[in-house]
Design an enzyme around this catalytic site. Structure first.
Site, mmCIF file in Angstrom:
data_model
loop_
_atom_site.group_PDB
_atom_site.id
_atom_site.type_symbol
_atom_site.label_atom_id
_atom_site.label_comp_id
_atom_site.label_asym_id
_atom_site.label_seq_id
_atom_site.Cartn_x
_atom_site.Cartn_y
_atom_site.Cartn_z
ATOM 1 N N CYS A 139 -1.395 -18.758 4.208
ATOM 2 C CA CYS A 139 -1.983 -19.075 2.913
ATOM 3 C C CYS A 139 -3.142 -18.131 2.594
ATOM 4 C CB CYS A 139 -2.457 -20.529 2.905
ATOM 5 S SG CYS A 139 -3.277 -21.027 1.374
ATOM 6 N N CYS A 142 -6.050 -19.749 0.732
ATOM 7 C CA CYS A 142 -6.902 -20.548 1.614
ATOM 8 C C CYS A 142 -7.857 -19.647 2.389
ATOM 9 C CB CYS A 142 -6.072 -21.308 2.650
ATOM 10 S SG CYS A 142 -4.778 -22.338 1.989
ATOM 11 N N ASP A 143 -7.304 -18.580 3.001
ATOM 12 C CA ASP A 143 -8.008 -17.864 4.065
ATOM 13 C C ASP A 143 -8.454 -16.455 3.706
ATOM 14 O OD1 ASP A 143 -5.608 -19.302 6.402
ATOM 15 O OD2 ASP A 143 -7.436 -20.139 5.539
#
Lengths: 319, 219
Positions: A139, A142-143
């Site tokens: 992701c 997300c990261d």
């Protein structure tokens, strides 16, 4: 980003817009049920990446898989079905009304048809599982922030891989896109957008062999089309490969799966939770063909209509 | 300018009116300098508290109100503590470190409805485990605001904190607290740290977290 895209509850939300989901949408929308299909994109599923089809009944072809899906979608839209390109990240099957959380918003539904297919995979590249959360990620949104000014690798060949790689251009100093096939199977617009970035390198027909590092990702081993093995130093590996497993991770254990990860349904495609149906490759049927998935979708659509309108018997539509 | 859109304000107002039977109190700790997101945290919690007479907000200065911060176990800012309010106030050990923005805004709303309803929604098996606990458990769930998988991990940890006085659970926004993120080697979110030494990656179902907790406590 709390975003209630549409607070009104849909009659049917279909997750997955391949032949199963879209055929269901044709029937539910035509039956005047308020229908939403959430789908990751034309190249996300098995049909979308299939080259040429000549044996779909009623469609002499040859026609590409994505063209066939697009035709089905236009048909569903003509009856009023809404399509949203998005990914479902969370779901509450037991809530009333049922709640679906997609990347861009939250939706509510009286019934849900699960049609997410079986292009899923589990970590299979050596080092991938061990280094998950330590440089390996699925992701980018997300990261991505953890890789500011670092070199990263993105592995994949479809719309999702390219969109995530584009997101990473905001953070990473260098992005190497490892594409396992000779061509990228994503929309041309996305390919152009990504290629236009100075710090992006694209490696076609290249396989990810290993992810290596002590405690966190330090390098990857790849094999290019020449057959040579190469090492690329990197801090992050974002993996968007596809496999052959049913995609059920977003269900977070709310429905039981078989040992192979398949969902179980009755003859009307109804799962163990009333109002939740599952169709197509999620069921790991003996025969995996688009026309089989389509028929599953229609059975579920008719059963969903029955559950919403309280018909005692299935009413078939002959005209 | 309001952070919440009108249609979302209306939805939350209606949900609060339907669900909240107990008063909920938000206590926000901020400071005037060296806190990039303190103002945003204040604005978000003010807008949310305005949507229901059952939700109240108290804003405190982290330095001037040090004793209160210590009482709530707050050691950095911005911090949001969610309590049951009213005549029988209760501190469940539910914290947000960092602005509850982006996807984490939904966690904030879910936590308020959870405390306001008086029911965590956990399974009987988990509730029994929590009731039988004899040692403290500290959960720290690292997130980023653009992580759509993070709210379920945060909400699950907060549900556990609601069920037991021995459990404390923090959402920690990794980009606002980089030293903490480095201490726990956070490079992917959500990452849940259990009692400093045990880790779980990703948003896992309740049964899977329970299993991990059981082995973490046993060691």
């Amino acid at each position: 980003m709390f975003n209630l895209s549409q607070p009104e509850t849909f009659d049917v939300v279909i997750i997955g817009g391949g032949p199963a989901g879209t055929s269901a949408a044709i029937y539910t929308a035509r039956a005047d049920l308020r229908t939403l299909v959430v789908d990751k994109g034309l190249t996300a599923g098995a049909l979308g990446i299939t080259g040429l089809i000549s044996n779909y009944p009623g469609v002499p072809g040859p026609i590409s898989g994505s063209e066939l899906v697009a035709t089905m979608r236009e048909q569903a839209e003509s009856f009023g079905a809404q399509f949203l390109v998005d990914k479902v990240v969370g779901i509450d099957l037991n809530a009333d009304p049922k709640m679906i959380q997609a990347g861009t918003g939250t939706f509510f539904a009286k019934t849900i048809i699960l049609a997410t297919g079986s292009m899923g995979r589990t970590a299979s590249v050596p080092g991938e599982r061990e280094l998950l959360g330590h440089g390996v990620s699925y992701c980018a949104t997300c990261d991505g922030a953890f890789f500011r000014e670092k070199a990263v690798i993105v592995v994949g060949n479809n719309d999702e891989a390219l969109e995530e790689a584009l997101f990473l251009t905001k953070f990473a100093s260098k992005i190497t896109l490892i594409v396992p096939t000779p061509e990228i199977k994503a929309s041309l617009g996305l390919i152009d957008q990504l290629s236009a970035h100075q710090n992006v390198e694209i490696r076609l027909a290249t396989r990810l062999l290993r992810v290596e590092g002590s405690g966190h990702v330090e390098e990857v081993a790849i094999r290019s089309r020449t057959g040579q093995e190469e090492s690329i130093p990197t801090s992050g590996v974002f993996v968007y490969l596809q496999g052959g497993k049913p995609i059920t991770d977003y269900l977070m254990g709310q429905l039981e799966t078989s040992n192979e990860g398949c969902l179980r349904v009755d003859r009307e495609m109804q799962t163990s939770i009333p109002g939740i149906f599952a169709v197509g490759d999620l069921l790991c049927s003996h025969v995996k063909q688009a026309v089989i998935a389509a028929s599953d979708g229609v059975i579920a659509a008719i059963a969903a209509e029955k559950s919403l309108r309280g018909h005692k018997m299935l009413q078939t539509d002959w005209h | 300018m309001a952070l919440l859109q009108a249609k979302d304000q209306q939805y939350i107002t209606d949900e609060f009116a339907k669900i909240l039977v107990h008063p909920v109190k938000l206590v926000v700790f901020t400071q005037d300098t060296d806190c990039e997101y303190c103002q945003d945290t204040r604005q978000i919690t003010e807008e949310v508290a305005a949507l229901s007479p059952m939700v109240s907000l108290e804003v405190r200065d982290f330095n001037a109100d040090k004793a209160l911060a210590i009482q709530y176990g707050v050691d950095q800012v911005p911090a949001t503590v969610i309590l049951r309010g009213g005549d029988q106030p209760k501190d469940y050990g539910i914290h947000y470190y960092g602005v509850p923005a982006g996807y984490e805004f939904t966690s904030l709303i879910q936590d308020i409805t959870m405390i306001g309803s008086g029911e965590s929604g956990l399974s009987n098996a988990t509730k029994q485990w929590a009731a039988a606990l004899t040692k403290p458990v500290h959960l720290q769930v690292f997130v980023t605001p653009t992580c759509p998988y993070c709210p379920p991990a945060v909400v699950l940890a907060h549900k556990l904190a609601m069920e037991s006085d021995l459990i404390r659970a923090d959402m920690v926004e990794a980009t606002e607290f980089p030293e903490l993120a480095e201490k726990y080697d956070v490079m992917g979110v959500p990452r849940t740290v259990i009692n400093d030494n045990f880790f779980i990656e990703g948003a896992v179902p309740e049964a899977a977290l329970l299993k991990k907790l059981q082995s973490a406590i046993a060691n």
